[in-house]
Design a protein around this motif. Sequence first.
Motif, PDB file in Angstrom:
ATOM      1  N   GLU A  43       0.829  -1.206   0.000  1.00 19.18           N
ATOM      2  CA  GLU A  43       0.000   0.000   0.000  1.00 19.18           C
ATOM      3  C   GLU A  43       0.862   1.255   0.000  1.00 19.18           C
ATOM      4  OE1 GLU A  43      -2.545  -0.494   3.385  1.00 19.18           O
ATOM      5  OE2 GLU A  43      -3.758  -2.041   2.404  1.00 19.18           O
ATOM      6  N   GLN A  44       1.957   1.237   0.769  1.00 20.18           N
ATOM      7  CA  GLN A  44       2.867   2.386   0.802  1.00 20.18           C
ATOM      8  C   GLN A  44       3.541   2.588  -0.557  1.00 20.18           C
ATOM      9  OE1 GLN A  44       3.620   4.638   3.193  1.00 20.18           O
ATOM     10  NE2 GLN A  44       2.056   3.813   4.542  1.00 20.18           N
ATOM     11  N   ILE A  45       3.933   1.501  -1.183  1.00 18.29           N
ATOM     12  CA  ILE A  45       4.569   1.588  -2.502  1.00 18.29           C
ATOM     13  C   ILE A  45       3.586   2.138  -3.524  1.00 18.29           C
ATOM     14  CG2 ILE A  45       5.475   0.193  -4.411  1.00 18.29           C
ATOM     15  CD1 ILE A  45       6.770  -1.595  -2.232  1.00 18.29           C
ATOM     16  N   ASP A  46       2.353   1.647  -3.497  1.00 16.36           N
ATOM     17  CA  ASP A  46       1.331   2.138  -4.423  1.00 16.36           C
ATOM     18  C   ASP A  46       1.078   3.624  -4.231  1.00 16.36           C
ATOM     19  OD1 ASP A  46       1.081  -0.389  -5.506  1.00 16.36           O
ATOM     20  OD2 ASP A  46      -0.729  -0.899  -4.373  1.00 16.36           O
ATOM     21  N   ALA A  47       0.993   4.063  -2.973  1.00 14.93           N
ATOM     22  CA  ALA A  47       0.770   5.479  -2.689  1.00 14.93           C
ATOM     23  C   ALA A  47       1.956   6.310  -3.180  1.00 14.93           C
ATOM     24  CB  ALA A  47       0.552   5.688  -1.197  1.00 14.93           C
ATOM     25  N   GLY A  48       3.158   5.823  -2.970  1.00 16.89           N
ATOM     26  CA  GLY A  48       4.355   6.529  -3.440  1.00 16.89           C
ATOM     27  C   GLY A  48       4.404   6.634  -4.949  1.00 16.89           C
ATOM     28  N   LEU A  49       4.051   5.563  -5.632  1.00 16.84           N
ATOM     29  CA  LEU A  49       4.046   5.583  -7.092  1.00 16.84           C
ATOM     30  C   LEU A  49       2.998   6.549  -7.629  1.00 16.84           C
ATOM     31  CD1 LEU A  49       4.513   1.807  -7.965  1.00 16.84           C
ATOM     32  CD2 LEU A  49       6.129   3.661  -8.340  1.00 16.84           C
TER      33      LEU A  49
END
Length: 93
Positions: A43-49
């Motif tokens: 979820e953090q990676i998706d938000a960062g992307l």
Amino acid sequence: MTNSAETQQQTKGSTGSAAGNASGNLTGRVKEQAAQTVQQAQEQIDAGLQYSSGEMQRFAKEGQEFVKKNPGLAVAGALGAGVLLGLAMRSRF
């Protein structure tokens, strides 16, 4: 077998089974925690992307607007960057 020997053997068997259950419960909890951690990381990676993508689009739009307003300055900047890059590459190779 004697009565005390049977009792000891039953106690060993139930203790081993309890240890096996505790180990299985611990393994299950560890797996569940690992799955939650992986999900949170995703979820953090998706938000960062998503954030990065939005920022790159904004940056590209601002760059296009700058070039439309200042075409001479944009060409001079590109020419200067090209010369500097060419000089840097020539000395390395």
